[in-house]
Write a protein that holds these residues in place. Structure first.
Motif, PDB file in Angstrom:
ATOM      1  N   LEU A 158       1.010  -0.942   0.362  1.00  0.00           N
ATOM      2  CA  LEU A 158      -0.542   0.200   0.087  1.00  0.00           C
ATOM      3  C   LEU A 158       0.991   0.936  -0.323  1.00  0.00           C
ATOM      4  CD1 LEU A 158      -2.284  -1.058   2.592  1.00  0.00           C
ATOM      5  CD2 LEU A 158      -2.272  -0.896   0.233  1.00  0.00           C
ATOM      6  N   ILE A 159       0.742   1.524  -0.899  1.00  0.00           N
ATOM      7  CA  ILE A 159       2.004   2.756  -1.178  1.00  0.00           C
ATOM      8  C   ILE A 159       1.196   3.832  -1.913  1.00  0.00           C
ATOM      9  CG2 ILE A 159       3.529   4.165  -2.977  1.00  0.00           C
ATOM     10  CD1 ILE A 159       4.096   0.809  -3.509  1.00  0.00           C
ATOM     11  N   SER A 160       1.419   5.403  -0.493  1.00  0.00           N
ATOM     12  CA  SER A 160       1.688   6.407  -0.876  1.00  0.00           C
ATOM     13  C   SER A 160       2.761   7.439  -0.960  1.00  0.00           C
ATOM     14  CB  SER A 160       0.694   6.956   0.027  1.00  0.00           C
ATOM     15  OG  SER A 160      -0.281   8.514   0.198  1.00  0.00           O
ATOM     16  N   ALA A 161       2.980   7.757  -1.987  1.00  0.00           N
ATOM     17  CA  ALA A 161       3.786   8.863  -2.295  1.00  0.00           C
ATOM     18  C   ALA A 161       4.083   9.291  -3.735  1.00  0.00           C
ATOM     19  CB  ALA A 161       4.841   6.987  -2.715  1.00  0.00           C
ATOM     20  N   PRO A 162       2.666  10.218  -3.604  1.00  0.00           N
ATOM     21  CA  PRO A 162       2.609  11.213  -5.391  1.00  0.00           C
ATOM     22  C   PRO A 162       3.747  11.832  -5.757  1.00  0.00           C
ATOM     23  CG  PRO A 162       2.514  12.721  -2.594  1.00  0.00           C
ATOM     24  CD  PRO A 162       2.141  10.845  -2.030  1.00  0.00           C
ATOM     25  N   ASN A 163       5.312  12.174  -4.645  1.00  0.00           N
ATOM     26  CA  ASN A 163       6.117  12.997  -5.312  1.00  0.00           C
ATOM     27  C   ASN A 163       7.488  11.684  -6.065  1.00  0.00           C
ATOM     28  OD1 ASN A 163       5.300  15.315  -5.200  1.00  0.00           O
ATOM     29  ND2 ASN A 163       5.257  15.061  -2.330  1.00  0.00           N
ATOM     30  N   LEU A 164       6.537  10.493  -6.284  1.00  0.00           N
ATOM     31  CA  LEU A 164       7.736   9.504  -6.717  1.00  0.00           C
ATOM     32  C   LEU A 164       7.944   9.954  -8.426  1.00  0.00           C
ATOM     33  CD1 LEU A 164       8.347   7.251  -5.666  1.00  0.00           C
ATOM     34  CD2 LEU A 164       7.258   5.916  -6.595  1.00  0.00           C
ATOM     35  N   VAL A 165       9.595   9.887  -8.229  1.00  0.00           N
ATOM     36  CA  VAL A 165      10.470  10.095  -9.492  1.00  0.00           C
ATOM     37  C   VAL A 165      10.968   8.509 -10.117  1.00  0.00           C
ATOM     38  CG1 VAL A 165      12.455  11.327 -10.428  1.00  0.00           C
ATOM     39  CG2 VAL A 165      10.972  12.287  -8.283  1.00  0.00           C
ATOM     40  N   PHE A 166      11.451   8.069  -9.551  1.00  0.00           N
ATOM     41  CA  PHE A 166      11.837   6.485  -9.530  1.00  0.00           C
ATOM     42  C   PHE A 166      10.783   5.537  -8.531  1.00  0.00           C
ATOM     43  CE2 PHE A 166      15.713   9.137  -9.769  1.00  0.00           C
ATOM     44  CZ  PHE A 166      15.531   9.621 -11.081  1.00  0.00           C
ATOM     45  N   LEU A 167      10.937   4.254  -9.879  1.00  0.00           N
ATOM     46  CA  LEU A 167      10.445   3.041  -9.889  1.00  0.00           C
ATOM     47  C   LEU A 167      10.853   1.948  -9.866  1.00  0.00           C
ATOM     48  CD1 LEU A 167       7.927   1.616  -7.613  1.00  0.00           C
ATOM     49  CD2 LEU A 167       6.332   1.785  -9.516  1.00  0.00           C
ATOM     50  N   ILE A 168      11.326   1.440  -8.868  1.00  0.00           N
ATOM     51  CA  ILE A 168      12.130   0.084  -9.931  1.00  0.00           C
ATOM     52  C   ILE A 168      11.672  -1.289  -8.649  1.00  0.00           C
ATOM     53  CG2 ILE A 168      14.764  -0.954  -9.433  1.00  0.00           C
ATOM     54  CD1 ILE A 168      15.973   1.379  -9.333  1.00  0.00           C
ATOM     55  N   TYR A 169      10.700  -1.934  -9.889  1.00  0.00           N
ATOM     56  CA  TYR A 169      10.768  -3.541  -9.463  1.00  0.00           C
ATOM     57  C   TYR A 169      10.571  -4.367  -9.517  1.00  0.00           C
ATOM     58  CZ  TYR A 169       6.935  -6.494  -7.619  1.00  0.00           C
ATOM     59  OH  TYR A 169       5.769  -7.695  -7.248  1.00  0.00           O
ATOM     60  N   LYS A 170      10.937  -5.403  -8.855  1.00  0.00           N
ATOM     61  CA  LYS A 170      11.628  -6.868  -8.988  1.00  0.00           C
ATOM     62  C   LYS A 170      10.477  -7.816  -8.142  1.00  0.00           C
ATOM     63  CE  LYS A 170      15.643  -9.681 -10.849  1.00  0.00           C
ATOM     64  NZ  LYS A 170      17.038 -10.105 -11.227  1.00  0.00           N
ATOM     65  N   GLY A 171      10.315  -8.871  -9.515  1.00  0.00           N
ATOM     66  CA  GLY A 171       9.370  -9.919  -8.308  1.00  0.00           C
ATOM     67  C   GLY A 171       8.589 -10.807  -9.081  1.00  0.00           C
ATOM     68  N   ASN A 172       8.111 -11.896  -8.119  1.00  0.00           N
ATOM     69  CA  ASN A 172       7.339 -12.451  -9.085  1.00  0.00           C
ATOM     70  C   ASN A 172       5.694 -12.212  -9.709  1.00  0.00           C
ATOM     71  OD1 ASN A 172       9.081 -14.339  -9.082  1.00  0.00           O
ATOM     72  ND2 ASN A 172       8.623 -15.648  -7.409  1.00  0.00           N
ATOM     73  N   HIS A 173       5.015 -11.575  -8.668  1.00  0.00           N
ATOM     74  CA  HIS A 173       4.176 -10.419  -9.286  1.00  0.00           C
ATOM     75  C   HIS A 173       3.847  -9.731  -9.612  1.00  0.00           C
ATOM     76  CE1 HIS A 173       3.205 -15.259  -7.475  1.00  0.00           C
ATOM     77  NE2 HIS A 173       3.993 -15.141  -6.229  1.00  0.00           N
TER      78      HIS A 173
END
Length: 385
Positions: free
Chosen positions: A120-135
């Motif tokens: 559950l992510i509340s980060a309106p100023n997010l610039v960089f997102l890196i995600y690695k996973g099975n799902h």
């Protein structure tokens, strides 16, 4: 830990920290925290089983959790007003099912998680997102106006609806990387994108690369990128650069790296063995001029022969491994490495001959001592008779 008196970074190595669900770390001056393989056990009897460990670290800006194991709780809450960078790598193993992040100043979020967990992510100023996973990662509905770069690698995406929902949340991104598995799933579900315009109006670069190796993917799972999927990703940004890496290319890059490593190991071993055998042969040549010492241990000679056999076996194994990888490489890649491989082959022949010569000299020396021993024994028997 940052403070006005200087900067210190603390990495806490494996240990068990026991606290109640209402406990928090009271470190108001802390700005950087790195926890690696820490076991957090909640002994609280509350029903919600929620940990809000960092709420009193009000100045925390950088948080890294690697391989942390949370026991006895279901929800990890990270709610910090100044947090700008979070890295979660296999964080929250154990009973944890939800990670709640509320960080209005968060700029960079990195998640590596191969277990099923809700974020559950509340980060309106997010610039960089890196995600690695099975799902597939699910982002709550929000306008990420400042998003510049997103790297989304999902190894086993199952639901095309979830993937499209995530992509729509990344509509403002400028640099987008997706795993090939996501593209294959979308290409098998083209009806979901019918009459839907591309959401990426600001895209400058799109990269597609596989997360799974060629050997891991069955033939029926390999789907080419459809024109509909390409249009959905690129039509609103026709000037964006597009790079797509195939599994064959990934395997070739992996094999090139492997063969370079093997060649380096073999060359280092050959240099050491060449120096060792030349020194040993010179020593044995000098010893051959001196009288034979029958009291010297034959066992030592046998050990030297066994060591020579072991070294030769390692060299042969490395040589075979290099040759095997080379046969898998595409012809163009193989052509650049083949001359180096041939030169290495000549060096290997020379060193193997030196090892063999040393082993032969050890055997001859062993035989010489054995003959001399029998000769002395026969002489002593004749003298006593």
């Amino acid at each position: 830990m940052d403070s006005s008196h200087g900067r210190q970074y603390h990495s806490l190595r494996p240990f068990s920290y026991v606290f109640k669900g209402t406990s928090t770390l009271e470190l108001p001056l802390l700005t950087t925290l790195h926890l690696e393989h820490v076991i957090l056990r909640c002994d609280d009897n509350s029903d919600d089983k929620c940990i809000d460990l960092f709420s009193k670290c009000t100045n925390l800006k950088n948080l890294t959790l690697i391989g942390c194991n949370l026991k006895g709780c279901k929800v990890l809450s990270i709610c910090l007003p100044l947090l700008s960078n979070i890295e979660l790598h296999q964080a929250g193993c154990g009973s944890l099912t939800v990670i709640n992040i509320v960080a209005p100043q968060l700029k960079k979020l990195t998640i590596t998680d191969f277990q099923y967990k809700e974020y559950l992510i509340s980060a309106p100023n997010l610039v960089f997102l890196i995600y690695k996973g099975n799902h597939c990662l699910q982002l709550p509905a929000n306008d990420y106006h400042f998003m510049e770069k997103a790297d989304i690698c999902v190894k086993y995406p199952k639901c095309a609806h979830q993937v499209l929902s995530l992509l729509q949340q990344l509509a403002n991104v400028k640099f987008l990387t997706l795993s090939l598995e996501i593209v294959e799933l979308l290409s098998s579900s083209m009806e979901l994108m019918s009459n839907q315009p591309s959401p990426f109006a600001n895209l400058k670069s799109l990269k597609i690369h596989p997360e799974r190796y060629l050997s891991e993917v069955r033939e029926h799972e390999r789907v080419k990128m459809s024109a509909e999927v390409r249009g959905y990703l690129l039509d609103s940004s026709p000037g964006a650069t597009f790079t797509m890496v195939s599994r064959e290319e990934v395997r070739a890059m992996h094999d090139i790296k492997s063969v370079q490593t093997l060649i380096k190991r073999l060359r280092t071993l050959l240099e050491k063995e060449k120096a060792r055998t030349e020194s040993k042969m010179a020593t044995m040549h000098e010893q051959g001029k001196a009288p034979v010492d029958v009291d010297m241990s034959w066992k030592d000679l046998i050990v030297q022969i066994e060591k020579g056999e072991e070294k030769a076996s390692i060299i042969i194994s490395l040589w075979k491994a290099i040759k095997e990888v080379l046969t898998r490489l595409p012809a163009s890649n193989r052509a650049t490495i083949q001359p180096l491989f041939s030169t290495l082959g000549a060096e290997t022949d020379i060193v193997m001959k030196k090892i063999t010569d040393c082993m032969k000299m050890d055997c001859d020396e062993n035989q010489r001592r054995l003959s001399l021993c029998f000769h002395e024994l026969a002489t002593n028997l004749q003298s006593s008779s």
